[in-house]
Design a protein around this motif. Structure first.
Motif, PDB file in Angstrom:
ATOM      1  N   ASN A 429      -9.228 -15.356   5.979  1.00 50.38           N
ATOM      2  CA  ASN A 429      -9.927 -14.517   5.003  1.00 50.38           C
ATOM      3  C   ASN A 429      -9.017 -13.435   4.425  1.00 50.38           C
ATOM      4  O   ASN A 429      -9.302 -12.881   3.366  1.00 50.38           O
ATOM      5  CB  ASN A 429     -11.152 -13.862   5.645  1.00 50.38           C
ATOM      6  N   SER A 430      -7.923 -13.122   5.119  1.00 46.13           N
ATOM      7  CA  SER A 430      -7.031 -12.043   4.682  1.00 46.13           C
ATOM      8  C   SER A 430      -5.798 -12.541   3.939  1.00 46.13           C
ATOM      9  O   SER A 430      -5.046 -11.729   3.395  1.00 46.13           O
ATOM     10  CB  SER A 430      -6.582 -11.220   5.895  1.00 46.13           C
ATOM     11  N   LEU A 431      -5.574 -13.835   3.921  1.00 45.64           N
ATOM     12  CA  LEU A 431      -4.350 -14.363   3.308  1.00 45.64           C
ATOM     13  C   LEU A 431      -4.243 -14.004   1.836  1.00 45.64           C
ATOM     14  O   LEU A 431      -3.183 -13.601   1.358  1.00 45.64           O
ATOM     15  CB  LEU A 431      -4.294 -15.890   3.477  1.00 45.64           C
ATOM     16  N   PHE A 432      -5.343 -14.160   1.108  1.00 45.37           N
ATOM     17  CA  PHE A 432      -5.302 -13.855  -0.318  1.00 45.37           C
ATOM     18  C   PHE A 432      -5.039 -12.367  -0.536  1.00 45.37           C
ATOM     19  O   PHE A 432      -4.218 -11.983  -1.376  1.00 45.37           O
ATOM     20  CB  PHE A 432      -6.617 -14.260  -0.994  1.00 45.37           C
ATOM     21  N   GLY A 433      -5.739 -11.520   0.244  1.00 42.92           N
ATOM     22  CA  GLY A 433      -5.525 -10.079   0.124  1.00 42.92           C
ATOM     23  C   GLY A 433      -4.081  -9.696   0.385  1.00 42.92           C
ATOM     24  O   GLY A 433      -3.535  -8.811  -0.279  1.00 42.92           O
ATOM     25  N   MET A 434      -3.449 -10.366   1.350  1.00 40.74           N
ATOM     26  CA  MET A 434      -2.043 -10.102   1.644  1.00 40.74           C
ATOM     27  C   MET A 434      -1.160 -10.422   0.440  1.00 40.74           C
ATOM     28  O   MET A 434      -0.234  -9.688   0.113  1.00 40.74           O
ATOM     29  CB  MET A 434      -1.603 -10.944   2.847  1.00 40.74           C
ATOM     30  N   CYS A 435      -1.496 -11.525  -0.232  1.00 41.52           N
ATOM     31  CA  CYS A 435      -0.653 -11.986  -1.349  1.00 41.52           C
ATOM     32  C   CYS A 435      -0.784 -11.106  -2.587  1.00 41.52           C
ATOM     33  O   CYS A 435       0.129 -11.083  -3.414  1.00 41.52           O
ATOM     34  CB  CYS A 435      -1.021 -13.427  -1.721  1.00 41.52           C
ATOM     35  N   VAL A 436      -1.891 -10.397  -2.741  1.00 43.92           N
ATOM     36  CA  VAL A 436      -2.109  -9.643  -3.979  1.00 43.92           C
ATOM     37  C   VAL A 436      -2.160  -8.138  -3.741  1.00 43.92           C
ATOM     38  O   VAL A 436      -2.621  -7.393  -4.601  1.00 43.92           O
ATOM     39  CB  VAL A 436      -3.406 -10.103  -4.694  1.00 43.92           C
ATOM     40  N   THR A 437      -1.688  -7.673  -2.579  1.00 42.78           N
ATOM     41  CA  THR A 437      -1.632  -6.232  -2.336  1.00 42.78           C
ATOM     42  C   THR A 437      -0.679  -5.579  -3.332  1.00 42.78           C
ATOM     43  O   THR A 437       0.433  -6.052  -3.546  1.00 42.78           O
ATOM     44  CB  THR A 437      -1.148  -5.949  -0.904  1.00 42.78           C
ATOM     45  N   ASP A 438      -1.131  -4.492  -3.952  1.00 44.42           N
ATOM     46  CA  ASP A 438      -0.312  -3.778  -4.933  1.00 44.42           C
ATOM     47  C   ASP A 438       0.964  -3.265  -4.264  1.00 44.42           C
ATOM     48  O   ASP A 438       0.921  -2.668  -3.186  1.00 44.42           O
ATOM     49  CB  ASP A 438      -1.121  -2.609  -5.498  1.00 44.42           C
ATOM     50  N   LEU A 439       2.103  -3.489  -4.920  1.00 42.66           N
ATOM     51  CA  LEU A 439       3.377  -3.042  -4.369  1.00 42.66           C
ATOM     52  C   LEU A 439       3.472  -1.526  -4.318  1.00 42.66           C
ATOM     53  O   LEU A 439       4.119  -0.965  -3.430  1.00 42.66           O
ATOM     54  CB  LEU A 439       4.527  -3.583  -5.222  1.00 42.66           C
ATOM     55  N   LEU A 440       2.852  -0.855  -5.262  1.00 36.93           N
ATOM     56  CA  LEU A 440       2.920   0.606  -5.345  1.00 36.93           C
ATOM     57  C   LEU A 440       1.549   1.197  -5.081  1.00 36.93           C
ATOM     58  O   LEU A 440       0.598   0.939  -5.829  1.00 36.93           O
ATOM     59  CB  LEU A 440       3.414   1.040  -6.732  1.00 36.93           C
ATOM     60  N   GLN A 441       1.428   1.991  -4.026  1.00 39.47           N
ATOM     61  CA  GLN A 441       0.168   2.646  -3.693  1.00 39.47           C
ATOM     62  C   GLN A 441       0.237   4.114  -4.107  1.00 39.47           C
ATOM     63  O   GLN A 441       1.292   4.747  -3.977  1.00 39.47           O
ATOM     64  CB  GLN A 441      -0.087   2.546  -2.184  1.00 39.47           C
ATOM     65  N   PRO A 442      -0.847   4.677  -4.579  1.00 41.78           N
ATOM     66  CA  PRO A 442      -0.821   6.091  -4.983  1.00 41.78           C
ATOM     67  C   PRO A 442      -0.659   6.996  -3.768  1.00 41.78           C
ATOM     68  O   PRO A 442      -1.135   6.678  -2.672  1.00 41.78           O
ATOM     69  CB  PRO A 442      -2.197   6.297  -5.633  1.00 41.78           C
ATOM     70  N   ASP A 443       0.038   8.100  -3.965  1.00 41.60           N
ATOM     71  CA  ASP A 443       0.143   9.105  -2.911  1.00 41.60           C
ATOM     72  C   ASP A 443      -1.139   9.946  -2.890  1.00 41.60           C
ATOM     73  O   ASP A 443      -1.623  10.380  -3.930  1.00 41.60           O
ATOM     74  CB  ASP A 443       1.330  10.034  -3.170  1.00 41.60           C
ATOM     75  N   ILE A 444      -1.677  10.128  -1.682  1.00 45.19           N
ATOM     76  CA  ILE A 444      -2.841  10.998  -1.513  1.00 45.19           C
ATOM     77  C   ILE A 444      -2.368  12.213  -0.734  1.00 45.19           C
ATOM     78  O   ILE A 444      -1.923  12.102   0.407  1.00 45.19           O
ATOM     79  CB  ILE A 444      -3.978  10.295  -0.736  1.00 45.19           C
ATOM     80  N   SER A 445      -2.410  13.386  -1.347  1.00 44.55           N
ATOM     81  CA  SER A 445      -1.988  14.590  -0.657  1.00 44.55           C
ATOM     82  C   SER A 445      -3.220  15.327  -0.155  1.00 44.55           C
ATOM     83  O   SER A 445      -4.260  15.346  -0.818  1.00 44.55           O
ATOM     84  CB  SER A 445      -1.161  15.483  -1.582  1.00 44.55           C
ATOM     85  N   TYR A 446      -3.091  15.943   1.025  1.00 40.14           N
ATOM     86  CA  TYR A 446      -4.225  16.654   1.632  1.00 40.14           C
ATOM     87  C   TYR A 446      -3.994  18.157   1.535  1.00 40.14           C
ATOM     88  O   TYR A 446      -2.964  18.653   1.981  1.00 40.14           O
ATOM     89  CB  TYR A 446      -4.350  16.233   3.108  1.00 40.14           C
ATOM     90  N   ASP A 447      -4.959  18.869   0.948  1.00 38.17           N
ATOM     91  CA  ASP A 447      -4.795  20.309   0.768  1.00 38.17           C
ATOM     92  C   ASP A 447      -5.938  21.109   1.410  1.00 38.17           C
ATOM     93  O   ASP A 447      -6.123  22.267   1.104  1.00 38.17           O
ATOM     94  CB  ASP A 447      -4.692  20.663  -0.721  1.00 38.17           C
ATOM     95  N   ASN A 448      -6.673  20.467   2.326  1.00 41.18           N
ATOM     96  CA  ASN A 448      -7.783  21.120   3.035  1.00 41.18           C
ATOM     97  C   ASN A 448      -8.872  21.577   2.074  1.00 41.18           C
ATOM     98  O   ASN A 448      -9.599  22.518   2.378  1.00 41.18           O
ATOM     99  CB  ASN A 448      -7.282  22.309   3.864  1.00 41.18           C
TER     100      ASN A 448
END
Length: 448
Positions: A429-448
């Motif tokens: 069930n995860s094979l397709f998701g593995m193949c199409v995962t975005d190469l660039l993920q957005p940075d999430i910064s935590y500022d409380n």
């Protein structure tokens, strides 16, 4: 306090492979007509829901529990959790401990103000997958989300583990509770089972991977790890895959714009209605089936003449096109506004284009063919065209998919093969998701 032990009661030395699981129980409350009232779980009438949406609301932790290498500890005041954890970590200051939480995004909102949070990793806002809690210059721990690893509810995770069940239905969530509300033995057992199920599940992952730090972050990461291991010594294949990666920002943006997932959408003429006697059918493991049977782009996409006749048997295409005076010809609209480069003068069916003065879109030849069949346009102009030589996926990869499928279909219900069956089912069930995962993920910064 109910069975509240301090960190000094933990005599067993902890190390980086110690299994620590944390959970909380909360009460949602509302101020209705000046009165503090609990959320009535079973009350669903529209007037009640509307009233809840309009009134002040909040939530409070009435008990927290932590399981450390199979031993459970309780506390009632959530403010005590951080000092408790700090004492544990400082007693083992040369080790970096990991704390597992099932659906970390929820618990995070209740514990974040008591922790010095750093090293946040999140896919989207307010949904951390892991983060570090820093106590001193040398002492910290990592919180990780076990739900992202399993994609299973605690109840289903318990079924997968076997010989244990979640104690569902033993806590009445219609009752307004605080840290001072008396707790019954039945309720304590319910709380304990939630963290103990996590402990047993993580213990299986620890046996599988050999170390807590080696356990992947997500279920897709598990599959990715298995594929990497399969190709570990195949340098020729690694080089081939590396060459296929986008070499520029423009190339990446084109590939990303052309990509689309499954098509799910209500037919407008039936939306909002309850329909009776509806039939349906499902294609078993259709994603992995298509990965085995179909040809895919096997070279980098190169620009070609917009006047070139499309040879879809041998080439995959990315098409940047402009359509003027577009009109849908079916009740099931296919063009999604969110996937278009731009839409001018459009009318929409819940985000799908019914008609428009102009649509600019970047699509694959598959999407373009479906659009041709479901829309008319006064003028269709291809302004850019890219093509890639088609081919089947790597033979070893296809054989691995077939092996997983064989295990999934032949081992169901076979005594002694439960682990291999469940792993095969999850992996396929995860094979397709593995193949199409975005190469660039957005940075999430935590500022409380």
């Amino acid at each position: 306090m109910i069975r509240h032990y301090t960190a000094y009661d933990i005599n067993t030395p902890l190390d980086e492979n110690s299994i620590i699981c944390f959970d909380i129980e909360t009460t949602s409350y509302f101020f209705i007509n000046g009165m503090l009232q609990p959320y009535l779980v079973d009350k669903k009438d529209p007037d009640y829901v509307k009233q809840l949406n309009e009134c002040p609301k909040g939530a409070i932790v009435w008990i927290w529990q932590i399981c450390i290498n199979g031993q459970s500890y309780y506390g009632r005041d959530i403010a005590e959790f951080a000092p408790f954890l700090k004492k544990i970590c400082c007693k083992n200051q040369y080790q970096h401990l990991t704390v597992w939480v099932h659906n970390l995004a929820f618990e995070f909102q209740f514990i974040r103000e008591y922790l010095n949070v750093s090293g946040m990793f999140a896919r989207t806002t307010r949904k951390p997958m892991k983060f570090d809690a820093v106590f001193t210059d040398t002492v910290s721990c990592t919180f990780r989300c076990s739900y992202m690893l399993t994609r299973l509810s605690l109840e289903n995770w318990a079924k997968k583990i076997g010989n244990i069940e979640k104690q569902s239905g033993t806590v009445d969530y219609n009752v307004l509770r605080t840290p001072y509300t008396p707790v019954t033995e039945t309720e304590l057992t319910y709380c304990e089972y939630d963290v103990y199920i996590m402990y047993l599940g993580i213990r299986q992952f620890l046996h599988k991977y050999g170390g807590i730090a080696d356990i992947p972050l997500t279920q897709t990461g598990e599959v990715r790890s298995a594929i990497k291991q399969m190709y570990a010594k195949n340098n020729a294949y690694k080089k081939k895959v590396t060459k296929l990666q986008p070499h520029s920002r423009n190339e990446y943006n084109i590939l990303k714009a052309a990509f689309g997932g499954g098509d799910t959408h209500a037919v407008a003429c039936n939306a909002g209605q309850v329909l009776q006697n509806i039939g349906s059918f499902d294609l078993t493991s259709d994603y992995p089936s298509q990965m085995c049977k179909q040809k895919y782009p096997m070279t980098r996409f190169k620009a070609c003449s917009v006047h070139e006749r499309l040879d879809t048997d041998n080439y995959a295409y990315i098409i940047l096109a402009v359509w003027d005076d577009v009109q849908s010809t079916t009740p099931a609209r296919y063009i999604a506004r969110s996937r278009c480069v731009s839409v001018s003068g459009g009318t929409y069916d819940n985000g799908r284009v019914i008609n428009a003065k102009k649509v600019v879109m970047c699509t694959t030849e598959q999407d373009y063919n479906i659009m041709q069949q479901t829309y008319t346009a006064e003028k269709k102009t291809i302004i850019k065209l890219f093509k890639s030589k088609k081919g089947y996926l790597d033979k070893d990869f296809i054989l691995y998919i077939l092996e997983l499928f064989a295990n999934k279909t032949s081992l169901k219900g076979v005594a002694g093969m439960e682990d291999l069956y469940m792993q095969s089912k999850q992996f396929i069930n995860s094979l397709f998701g593995m193949c199409v995962t975005d190469l660039l993920q957005p940075d999430i910064s935590y500022d409380n």
